[in-house]
Write a protein that holds these residues in place. Structure first.
Motif, short mmCIF file in Angstrom:
data_model
loop_
_atom_site.label_atom_id
_atom_site.label_comp_id
_atom_site.label_asym_id
_atom_site.label_seq_id
_atom_site.Cartn_x
_atom_site.Cartn_y
_atom_site.Cartn_z
N LYS A 1 3.65 24.43 -21.77
CA LYS A 1 4.20 23.07 -21.22
C LYS A 1 4.46 22.82 -19.92
O LYS A 1 4.43 21.71 -19.33
N GLU A 2 5.38 23.84 -19.60
CA GLU A 2 6.10 23.77 -18.30
C GLU A 2 5.34 24.90 -17.29
O GLU A 2 6.13 25.95 -17.21
N ALA A 3 3.99 24.54 -17.06
CA ALA A 3 3.43 25.99 -16.24
C ALA A 3 4.20 26.43 -15.00
O ALA A 3 4.16 27.49 -14.65
N HIS A 4 5.09 25.48 -14.30
CA HIS A 4 5.73 25.93 -13.19
C HIS A 4 6.61 27.02 -13.34
O HIS A 4 7.08 27.79 -12.60
N LEU A 5 7.40 27.11 -14.72
CA LEU A 5 8.15 28.35 -14.96
C LEU A 5 7.66 29.60 -14.71
O LEU A 5 8.29 30.38 -14.51
N ILE A 6 6.12 29.72 -15.19
CA ILE A 6 5.70 31.05 -14.86
C ILE A 6 5.74 31.51 -13.46
O ILE A 6 6.28 32.58 -13.16
N GLU A 7 5.70 30.68 -12.58
CA GLU A 7 5.72 31.03 -11.16
C GLU A 7 7.12 31.18 -10.65
O GLU A 7 7.59 32.29 -9.97
N GLU A 8 8.09 30.45 -11.08
CA GLU A 8 9.51 30.42 -10.87
C GLU A 8 9.77 31.72 -11.69
O GLU A 8 10.77 32.61 -10.90
N ILE A 9 9.83 32.09 -12.78
CA ILE A 9 10.33 33.23 -13.45
C ILE A 9 9.70 34.55 -12.86
O ILE A 9 10.29 35.58 -12.82
N SER A 10 8.45 34.48 -12.69
CA SER A 10 7.90 35.81 -12.22
C SER A 10 8.51 36.05 -10.50
O SER A 10 8.54 37.19 -10.32
N LYS B 1 6.54 26.76 -24.55
CA LYS B 1 7.28 26.13 -23.45
C LYS B 1 6.62 26.60 -22.06
O LYS B 1 6.49 25.74 -21.20
N LEU B 2 6.05 27.71 -21.80
CA LEU B 2 5.49 28.28 -20.55
C LEU B 2 4.04 27.42 -20.38
O LEU B 2 3.84 27.10 -19.37
#
Length: 73
Positions: A34-43, A31-32
């Motif tokens: 495929k949806e790389a923007h989640l890494i920045e959002e979650i961090s 998932k991370l």
């Protein structure tokens, strides 16, 4: 490990998965990717949460309060 689930919100500031469950971890990692923007959002969410709940001044104040309660008895 005890207490980990109380330290962050699953899917918002981190991810929880059962220990020794490589399939669950694999799903999260895919998932991370495929949806790389989640890494920045979650961090970013995790950093805000850590500063809010676990800032050294907050922890020191809680520890001091604990010692004061213990010593007052």
């Amino acid at each position: 490990v005890g207490g980990i689930s109380e330290m962050f919100e699953d899917g918002k500031s981190g991810f929880l998965f059962p220990g020794n469950d490589a399939d669950s971890l694999s799903i999260i990692l895919k998932k991370l990717i495929k949806e790389a923007h989640l890494i920045e959002e979650i961090s970013g969410n995790a950093r805000q949460l850590a500063l809010k709940q676990f800032h050294p001044d907050i922890i020191a104040g809680e520890l001091l309060g604990f010692y004061q309660r213990v010593l007052s008895k």
